[in-house]
Design an enzyme around this catalytic site. Structure first.
Site, short mmCIF file in Angstrom:
data_model
loop_
_atom_site.label_atom_id
_atom_site.label_comp_id
_atom_site.label_asym_id
_atom_site.label_seq_id
_atom_site.Cartn_x
_atom_site.Cartn_y
_atom_site.Cartn_z
N ARG A 276 37.93 100.08 20.93
CA ARG A 276 39.11 99.32 20.50
C ARG A 276 40.22 100.20 19.93
NH1 ARG A 276 38.47 94.00 18.86
NH2 ARG A 276 36.27 94.51 18.55
N TYR A 316 35.79 84.43 19.50
CA TYR A 316 35.59 84.83 18.10
C TYR A 316 36.60 84.19 17.17
CZ TYR A 316 33.91 89.10 20.60
OH TYR A 316 33.32 90.00 21.44
N CYS A 343 40.30 73.95 31.54
CA CYS A 343 39.83 72.65 31.07
C CYS A 343 38.76 72.80 30.00
CB CYS A 343 39.31 71.85 32.25
SG CYS A 343 40.57 71.70 33.51
N GLU A 344 39.16 73.28 28.85
CA GLU A 344 38.29 73.43 27.67
C GLU A 344 39.21 73.29 26.46
OE1 GLU A 344 35.00 74.38 27.42
OE2 GLU A 344 34.62 74.97 29.50
N TYR A 371 39.01 94.74 25.07
CA TYR A 371 38.23 93.51 25.25
C TYR A 371 39.11 92.36 25.73
CZ TYR A 371 35.12 96.50 22.65
OH TYR A 371 34.38 97.58 22.25
C1 LIG Z 1 31.05 98.40 21.86
C2 LIG Z 1 30.48 99.70 21.47
C3 LIG Z 1 31.30 100.75 21.03
C4 LIG Z 1 32.79 100.59 20.85
O1 LIG Z 1 33.09 99.74 19.79
P1 LIG Z 1 34.61 99.61 19.30
O2 LIG Z 1 34.54 98.65 18.18
O3 LIG Z 1 35.40 99.12 20.44
O4 LIG Z 1 35.04 100.97 18.85
C5 LIG Z 1 30.72 101.96 20.75
N1 LIG Z 1 29.38 102.15 20.88
C6 LIG Z 1 28.55 101.16 21.29
C7 LIG Z 1 27.11 101.43 21.42
C8 LIG Z 1 29.07 99.92 21.60
O5 LIG Z 1 28.25 98.94 21.99
#
Ligand SMILES: *Cc1c(COP(=O)(O)O)cnc(C)c1O
Length: 417
Positions: A276, A316, A343-344, A371
């Site tokens: 992210r 979320y 349709c939700e 995401y």
């Molecule tokens: C999803 C995930 C990440 C990345 O997470 P972010 O919050 O996007 O930084 C890193 N390592 C693992 C094992 C993950 O499942």
């Protein structure tokens, strides 16, 4: 750095007006800024300059080939969670020797593919997985490089669905069991112990959970040394949050300085898995207002993007800022529910947004680079959106909008009987 700014009262991605992008490529459309992506990767890495480290972009945050290729050229490694992501990283020119493979359900075929590619490390998430990996590697005449993903049992203080470092979840092994599993691993001919891994959750906006987890990992590393198991790298996972509205996530430089201070003068390599934090604020979802609808108690703006394009609000209850691309006079603003055509009732992109709108206006759903497209689906037989990357004055179509006929091209109806 913000690459999405207003110039002449019109929201731009770098030097390109978003309304021009909508005219050219249609809506809904994901728009990324190349400079924002480069800046995020380089500023994350800058804190670790001069230290032995590897930044592995978490592919699931945004698996676009163009983005993977951009990061690969900047020297990134990749954190993958499936054989599909492995294939993507290789197709995008990623270096297999910089890949870590996480995930609780690795199949034999996925293990074989990763061993054939020669990845940097498997992040093993259970004792059973270790046994399987030992067998698969031994059968291939190979030795699998391994870290065990441990749960340091710290509270990441984030949304329960995206917290992973607690005792009772499906990820990793309990901290208390880790030493024993390492001792088992040490006796397996198809396994070579390389590291310790932990990833405690996502959208974490404080430093303390990272530091608490790192302390516990370092204690484990010391215990392993005492048992004659030497650890070459520590994988601290990802999880650094971004600002969606008014959060104040740790600065990359503060995070790096704090982690380096904890590591002290050990010469263990540090591996990170940010997702992210590298892409979230580098993308927006561009959408058009199809209809305005006023009921007794609510005003709805029905837009052409929906939960199938950006699932985070529905999934979320996540907040994304929503901006008019060419804002009108605020004096006429109303409070809107921004909703999609799916349709939700859960199909919303934002609640209670004060905007002045007319039908046909363009909106930008901000901070949609992580995401967003990666969780998009074809629910309601909706083609997934186009993706565009802006580089200065230039726009590149990095993924065509899907075509409806392709959405059912793999299907068959039953033969006549
Ligand atoms: C999803 C995930 C990440 C990345 O997470 P972010 O919050 O996007 O930084 C890193 N390592 C693992 C094992 C993950 O499942």
């Amino acid at each position: 750095m913000n690459s999405f700014i207003f110039k002449n009262d019109s929201l731009h991605a770098e030097n390109v007006a978003l309304n021009t992008i909508a005219d050219t490529f249609g809506t809904p459309c994901y728009v990324y800024s190349k400079s924002a992506l480069v800046h995020a990767f380089e500023s994350f890495s800058a804190g670790f300059k001069g230290s032995n480290h590897l930044v592995c972009f978490a592919v699931k945050a945004n698996p676009s080939l163009a983005i993977l290729n951009l990061f690969a050229k900047l020297g990134a490694g990749f954190d993958i969670v499936s054989g599909g992501e492995l294939a993507r990283v290789l197709a995008a020119g990623g270096d297999p020797k910089k890949i870590v493979f996480s995930g609780v359900g690795k199949t034999e075929a996925e293990m074989q593919a990763a061993l054939n590619a020669g990845i940097f490390c498997f992040n093993v998430e259970s004792a059973s997985e270790l046994i399987r990996l030992n067998k698969v590697a031994s059968d291939m005449g190979k030795v699998a490089p391994v870290s065990l993903r441990v749960n340091p049992n710290v509270d990441a203080k984030t949304h329960p669905y995206i917290s992973t470092g607690l005792k009772n979840n499906k990820f990793g092994v309990a901290y208390e069991d880790a030493l024993n599993i390492y001792l088992q691993a040490a006796a397996m001919p198809g396994i070579s112990i390389h590291g310790v891994d932990c990833h405690i959750g996502s959208q974490i906006t404080e430093l303390s959970p990272f530091l608490d987890a790192f302390d516990k990992v370092l204690l484990l590393v010391d215990a392993l040394e005492q048992h004659g198991i030497s650890i070459q790298h520590i994988d601290a996972g990802g999880g650094i949050g971004i600002c969606y509205s008014d959060e104040t996530p740790p600065e990359f430089t503060d995070y790096a300085a704090a982690m380096r201070a904890k590591l002290g003068n050990r010469n263990t390599k540090l591996v990170f898995e940010p997702g992210r934090a590298l892409v979230g604020n580098a993308g927006v979802l561009l959408t058009k207002v199809e209809y305005l609808k006023h009921t007794e108690s609510k005003n709805f703006a029905i837009v052409d993007a929906a939960m199938n394009d950006l699932m985070r609000p529905a999934l979320y209850d996540a907040y994304h800022d929503i901006k008019a691309v060419q804002p009108r006079n605020d004096a006429n603003a109303l409070t809107y529910e921004i909703v999609g055509p799916v349709c939700e009732s859960g199909d919303f992109l934002g609640h209670d947004r004060d905007l002045s709108l007319v039908e046909g206006d363009l909106l930008a759903i901000m901070s949609a680079g992580a995401y967003g497209m990666s969780m998009a689906s074809n629910y309601n037989t909706r083609p997934r959106a186009a993706e565009v990357m802006v580089d200065g004055d230039t726009c590149h179509l990095i993924r065509k909008r899907e075509e409806i006929a392709n959405l059912f091209a793999l299907e068959n109806i039953l033969p006549e009987t």
